[in-house]
Scaffold this motif. Structure first.
Motif, PDB file in Angstrom:
ATOM      1  N   ILE A   8      27.486  32.600  51.932  1.00 51.31           N
ATOM      2  CA  ILE A   8      27.526  33.944  51.325  1.00 51.31           C
ATOM      3  C   ILE A   8      28.537  33.907  50.191  1.00 51.31           C
ATOM      4  CG2 ILE A   8      27.921  36.417  51.711  1.00 51.31           C
ATOM      5  CD1 ILE A   8      27.392  35.933  54.684  1.00 51.31           C
ATOM      6  N   GLY A   9      28.045  34.136  48.958  1.00 50.07           N
ATOM      7  CA  GLY A   9      28.928  34.197  47.793  1.00 50.07           C
ATOM      8  C   GLY A   9      28.743  33.012  46.867  1.00 50.07           C
ATOM      9  N   VAL A  12      33.119  30.199  42.507  1.00 45.72           N
ATOM     10  CA  VAL A  12      33.336  28.739  42.405  1.00 45.72           C
ATOM     11  C   VAL A  12      33.401  28.076  43.775  1.00 45.72           C
ATOM     12  CG1 VAL A  12      34.410  28.279  40.164  1.00 45.72           C
ATOM     13  CG2 VAL A  12      35.829  29.157  42.006  1.00 45.72           C
ATOM     14  N   SER A  46      43.197  32.929  35.410  1.00 44.30           N
ATOM     15  CA  SER A  46      43.921  32.302  34.294  1.00 44.30           C
ATOM     16  C   SER A  46      43.320  30.964  33.871  1.00 44.30           C
ATOM     17  CB  SER A  46      45.384  32.068  34.677  1.00 44.30           C
ATOM     18  OG  SER A  46      46.011  33.259  35.075  1.00 44.30           O
ATOM     19  N   VAL A  48      43.708  28.093  35.070  1.00 43.66           N
ATOM     20  CA  VAL A  48      44.694  27.001  35.073  1.00 43.66           C
ATOM     21  C   VAL A  48      44.355  25.999  36.168  1.00 43.66           C
ATOM     22  CG1 VAL A  48      47.127  26.406  35.426  1.00 43.66           C
ATOM     23  CG2 VAL A  48      46.529  28.483  34.172  1.00 43.66           C
ATOM     24  N   GLU A 170      22.321  41.133  48.678  1.00 42.49           N
ATOM     25  CA  GLU A 170      23.566  41.429  49.388  1.00 42.49           C
ATOM     26  C   GLU A 170      23.363  41.338  50.903  1.00 42.49           C
ATOM     27  OE1 GLU A 170      25.306  45.136  48.285  1.00 42.49           O
ATOM     28  OE2 GLU A 170      26.892  44.975  49.797  1.00 42.49           O
ATOM     29  N   ALA A 204      32.845  35.102  50.592  1.00 42.18           N
ATOM     30  CA  ALA A 204      32.583  36.377  49.919  1.00 42.18           C
ATOM     31  C   ALA A 204      33.795  36.930  49.167  1.00 42.18           C
ATOM     32  CB  ALA A 204      32.061  37.393  50.923  1.00 42.18           C
ATOM     33  N   TYR A 207      35.363  40.380  49.614  1.00 39.56           N
ATOM     34  CA  TYR A 207      34.657  41.024  50.738  1.00 39.56           C
ATOM     35  C   TYR A 207      34.639  40.145  51.989  1.00 39.56           C
ATOM     36  CZ  TYR A 207      33.096  43.732  46.773  1.00 39.56           C
ATOM     37  OH  TYR A 207      33.068  44.479  45.629  1.00 39.56           O
ATOM     38  N   ILE A 211      32.699  40.668  55.741  1.00 42.65           N
ATOM     39  CA  ILE A 211      31.628  39.793  56.254  1.00 42.65           C
ATOM     40  C   ILE A 211      32.004  39.285  57.642  1.00 42.65           C
ATOM     41  CG2 ILE A 211      30.528  37.516  55.894  1.00 42.65           C
ATOM     42  CD1 ILE A 211      29.380  39.614  54.018  1.00 42.65           C
ATOM     43  N   GLY A 317      41.977  40.880  36.821  1.00 43.21           N
ATOM     44  CA  GLY A 317      41.363  40.249  38.004  1.00 43.21           C
ATOM     45  C   GLY A 317      41.995  40.840  39.255  1.00 43.21           C
ATOM     46  N   ARG A 319      43.249  39.839  43.164  1.00 39.85           N
ATOM     47  CA  ARG A 319      43.488  38.761  44.144  1.00 39.85           C
ATOM     48  C   ARG A 319      43.190  39.263  45.567  1.00 39.85           C
ATOM     49  NH1 ARG A 319      47.878  39.533  40.861  1.00 39.85           N
ATOM     50  NH2 ARG A 319      48.751  37.791  39.681  1.00 39.85           N
ATOM     51  N   PRO A 354      45.561  28.809  44.566  1.00 39.78           N
ATOM     52  CA  PRO A 354      44.868  27.986  43.577  1.00 39.78           C
ATOM     53  C   PRO A 354      43.413  27.676  43.958  1.00 39.78           C
ATOM     54  CG  PRO A 354      46.073  26.531  45.039  1.00 39.78           C
ATOM     55  CD  PRO A 354      46.227  27.935  45.582  1.00 39.78           C
TER      56      PRO A 354
HETATM   57  C1  LIG Z   1      44.466  37.259  38.341  1.00 35.07           C
HETATM   58  C2  LIG Z   1      44.044  35.973  38.952  1.00 35.07           C
HETATM   59  C3  LIG Z   1      44.442  34.753  38.379  1.00 35.07           C
HETATM   60  C4  LIG Z   1      44.084  33.542  38.964  1.00 35.07           C
HETATM   61  N1  LIG Z   1      44.417  32.377  38.334  1.00 35.07           N
HETATM   62  C5  LIG Z   1      44.048  31.194  38.875  1.00 35.07           C
HETATM   63  C6  LIG Z   1      44.346  29.970  38.210  1.00 35.07           C
HETATM   64  O1  LIG Z   1      44.853  29.965  37.103  1.00 35.07           O
HETATM   65  N2  LIG Z   1      44.037  28.819  38.840  1.00 35.07           N
HETATM   66  C7  LIG Z   1      43.450  28.787  40.072  1.00 35.07           C
HETATM   67  O2  LIG Z   1      43.264  27.699  40.618  1.00 35.07           O
HETATM   68  N3  LIG Z   1      43.084  29.930  40.695  1.00 35.07           N
HETATM   69  C8  LIG Z   1      43.359  31.130  40.117  1.00 35.07           C
HETATM   70  N4  LIG Z   1      42.986  32.296  40.718  1.00 35.07           N
HETATM   71  C9  LIG Z   1      42.249  32.226  41.976  1.00 35.07           C
HETATM   72  C10 LIG Z   1      40.765  31.905  41.779  1.00 35.07           C
HETATM   73  O3  LIG Z   1      40.214  32.688  40.751  1.00 35.07           O
HETATM   74  C11 LIG Z   1      40.041  32.190  43.113  1.00 35.07           C
HETATM   75  O4  LIG Z   1      40.679  31.456  44.142  1.00 35.07           O
HETATM   76  C12 LIG Z   1      38.564  31.772  43.087  1.00 35.07           C
HETATM   77  O5  LIG Z   1      37.905  32.251  41.942  1.00 35.07           O
HETATM   78  C13 LIG Z   1      37.897  32.309  44.338  1.00 35.07           C
HETATM   79  O6  LIG Z   1      36.549  31.960  44.312  1.00 35.07           O
HETATM   80  P1  LIG Z   1      35.552  32.534  45.396  1.00 35.07           P
HETATM   81  O7  LIG Z   1      34.273  31.821  45.198  1.00 35.07           O
HETATM   82  O8  LIG Z   1      36.209  32.473  46.738  1.00 35.07           O
HETATM   83  O9  LIG Z   1      35.484  34.105  45.107  1.00 35.07           O
HETATM   84  P2  LIG Z   1      34.616  34.998  44.107  1.00 35.07           P
HETATM   85  O10 LIG Z   1      34.560  34.425  42.748  1.00 35.07           O
HETATM   86  O11 LIG Z   1      35.137  36.370  44.238  1.00 35.07           O
HETATM   87  O12 LIG Z   1      33.157  34.920  44.712  1.00 35.07           O
HETATM   88  C14 LIG Z   1      32.776  35.617  45.872  1.00 35.07           C
HETATM   89  C15 LIG Z   1      31.344  36.008  45.702  1.00 35.07           C
HETATM   90  O13 LIG Z   1      30.859  36.585  46.911  1.00 35.07           O
HETATM   91  C16 LIG Z   1      29.913  37.560  46.565  1.00 35.07           C
HETATM   92  N5  LIG Z   1      29.713  38.473  47.690  1.00 35.07           N
HETATM   93  C17 LIG Z   1      30.630  39.263  48.277  1.00 35.07           C
HETATM   94  N6  LIG Z   1      30.091  39.983  49.283  1.00 35.07           N
HETATM   95  C18 LIG Z   1      28.794  39.615  49.347  1.00 35.07           C
HETATM   96  C19 LIG Z   1      27.705  40.017  50.181  1.00 35.07           C
HETATM   97  N7  LIG Z   1      27.836  40.941  51.149  1.00 35.07           N
HETATM   98  N8  LIG Z   1      26.487  39.453  49.971  1.00 35.07           N
HETATM   99  C20 LIG Z   1      26.312  38.517  48.993  1.00 35.07           C
HETATM  100  N9  LIG Z   1      27.321  38.126  48.158  1.00 35.07           N
HETATM  101  C21 LIG Z   1      28.535  38.657  48.340  1.00 35.07           C
HETATM  102  C22 LIG Z   1      30.571  38.266  45.372  1.00 35.07           C
HETATM  103  O14 LIG Z   1      29.635  38.999  44.615  1.00 35.07           O
HETATM  104  C23 LIG Z   1      31.171  37.086  44.626  1.00 35.07           C
HETATM  105  O15 LIG Z   1      30.337  36.599  43.603  1.00 35.07           O
HETATM  106  C24 LIG Z   1      43.315  33.528  40.157  1.00 35.07           C
HETATM  107  C25 LIG Z   1      42.884  34.743  40.712  1.00 35.07           C
HETATM  108  C26 LIG Z   1      43.222  35.942  40.106  1.00 35.07           C
HETATM  109  C27 LIG Z   1      42.721  37.239  40.689  1.00 35.07           C
END
Ligand SMILES: Cc1cc2nc3c(=O)[nH]c(=O)nc-3n(C[C@H](O)[C@H](O)[C@H](O)COP(=O)(O)OP(=O)(O)OC[C@H]3O[C@@H](n4cnc5c(N)ncnc54)[C@H](O)[C@@H]3O)c2cc1C
Length: 371
Positions: A8-9, A12, A46, A48, A170, A204, A207, A211, A317, A319, A354
């Motif tokens: 789910i999600g 990255v 960011s 980074v 969703e 997610a 979220y 979940i 963004g 967190r 990170p």
């Molecule tokens: C301000 C900020 C700066 C940051 N800077 C850095 C950095 O410089 N370097 C670094 O390494 N990390 C950084 N991070 C952290 C990094 O961006 C995150 O750790 C990473 O993007 C998380 O990825 P993810 O796939 O877990 O989450 P997300 O990208 O949020 O993906 C989760 C996905 O789940 C989907 N989803 C949710 N609920 C449901 C559902 N019920 N059904 C179907 N889909 C669903 C959402 O639509 C979303 O697309 C930063 C974060 C923030 C907020």
């Protein structure tokens, strides 16, 4: 079971896990509520590639960041994803701050971030002639990445290995059944479907707690708190005066890393992010322009060329942190939930920074959990 593994999600982390698990598994399925991948935290950060400096020794954040950085650079080289190993400076302007640099360097080395070095004013001026710093901690291998290029590549790798990605879908209900889970999905056009899966991986993001609860896992340690991170970019040509990531010495009481400069691959320089606790966990990406004063005052200490009107509102963004104000720092939760009675359910909760740097090592770690 209708399918083997459901993720789910499609941020990255979900995409990296899909690309990794599809190397050795058939029947991998990704569900994403948005119409495109990476529309939430993964494209509001960011960018980074962190070195793994600040995290407690032995934590998942430390281990997965240090390993993740190495394999992410290799992945970028292999797949021609843009990055810039621009380096990072943590700058100090007082004796007290200078002492903290040594502590940070010691912790970085314990975590396996080996390239850090303390440099003095002359060396700083050679690297960054326009900043103010008496001493700095320099990490030459910290960098920035084209996040959108990374998202596209991970999606392509997963698709080429047979992963089925379903966007605009969703997850609205999860029912534990014998040997797996029954998932109910609502599509953006109002239709929906339901299917069963043996493994369920919760990526997610903001979220993830919902979940987990939807499946019936009610662990108070999984409560997510939203913290907004606002950025202002530098206008009036001032972006030309910085070419590396420049951070202040972190203040023990701040929830982020302090207002720092981040650069991107187009040469834009941003200040931020700050860390604003959001009481009600609302998905509010608005930026409070009045915060520019606080940004200016923080950054002016090491960017003496800064004028107040150089700051232009930029991105925001959010967190997904596991701590509220005053709580101790928490590690990532990456947990297979057999102990709670939910075998085959893998939770990834609190995937803040990170998480981008570590996405590939997180994917390997999840691969080991379910192999
Ligand atoms: C301000 C900020 C700066 C940051 N800077 C850095 C950095 O410089 N370097 C670094 O390494 N990390 C950084 N991070 C952290 C990094 O961006 C995150 O750790 C990473 O993007 C998380 O990825 P993810 O796939 O877990 O989450 P997300 O990208 O949020 O993906 C989760 C996905 O789940 C989907 N989803 C949710 N609920 C449901 C559902 N019920 N059904 C179907 N889909 C669903 C959402 O639509 C979303 O697309 C930063 C974060 C923030 C907020």
């Amino acid at each position: 079971m209708d399918t083997n593994i459901t993720i789910i999600g499609a941020g990255v982390i979900g995409l990296a896990i899909a690309a990794e698990l599809s190397k050795n598994n058939e029947g991998v399925f990704v569900l994403e509520k948005n119409l495109k991948p990476g529309q939430e935290t993964s494209s509001r950060n960011s960018e980074v590639i962190h070195s793994g400096i600040y995290y407690p020794k032995g934590s998942l954040k430390a281990r997965l960041c240090v390993e993740g950085k190495r394999i992410l650079y290799d992945y970028c080289n292999l797949n021609h994803i843009d990055y810039n190993k621009c380096g990072k400076l943590i700058v100090s302007n007082s004796d007290d701050e200078g002492l903290i640099l040594q502590d940070i360097l010691d912790r970085a080395k314990m975590n396996g971030a080996e390239d850090g070095m303390i440099i003095e004013k002359d060396a700083i001026i050679e690297l960054e002639p326009h900043i103010r710093a008496e001493r700095a901690l320099y990490f030459p291998s910290t960098g920035i990445i084209d996040t959108h290029g990374l998202i596209k590549q991970l999606e392509a790798d997963a698709a080429n290995r047979g992963v089925e990605m379903v966007y605009g879908s969703e997850v609205t209900n999860i029912q534990k059944i014998e040997n797996g889970y029954q998932i109910t999905v609502s599509e953006q056009d109002g239709a929906g479907f339901s299917f069963s899966t043996e493994y369920l991986i919760n990526c997610a993001g903001l979220y993830a707690e919902n979940i987990s609860k939807m499946a019936g896992i009610k662990n108070p340690a999984y409560s997510i708190y939203y913290w907004k991170g606002e950025y202002f970019s530098l206008a009036n040509g001032k972006h030309k005066l910085v070419s590396r990531l420049v951070y202040p010495v972190p203040n023990k009481n701040t929830e982020g890393l302090g207002i720092h400069t981040t650069i991107d691959l187009t040469g834009r320089v941003k200040l931020g992010p700050n860390a604003v606790f959001m009481e009600n966990n609302e998905l509010d990406y608005s930026l409070d322009k009045s915060h520019s004063k606080e940004f200016y005052q923080s950054a002016k200490k090491y960017l003496p060329f800064l004028d107040e009107d150089d700051l232009v509102p930029d991105q925001v963004g959010i967190r997904p942190k596991l701590q509220k104000p005053g709580d101790d720092i928490r590690d990532f939760v990456i947990n297979e939930e057999s102990d709670s009675g939910f075998p085959g359910f893998v939770n990834l909760i609190g995937m803040e920074s990170p998480g981008l740097t570590a996405c590939l090592s997180i994917a390997k770690y999840v691969g080991e959990i379910i192999s």
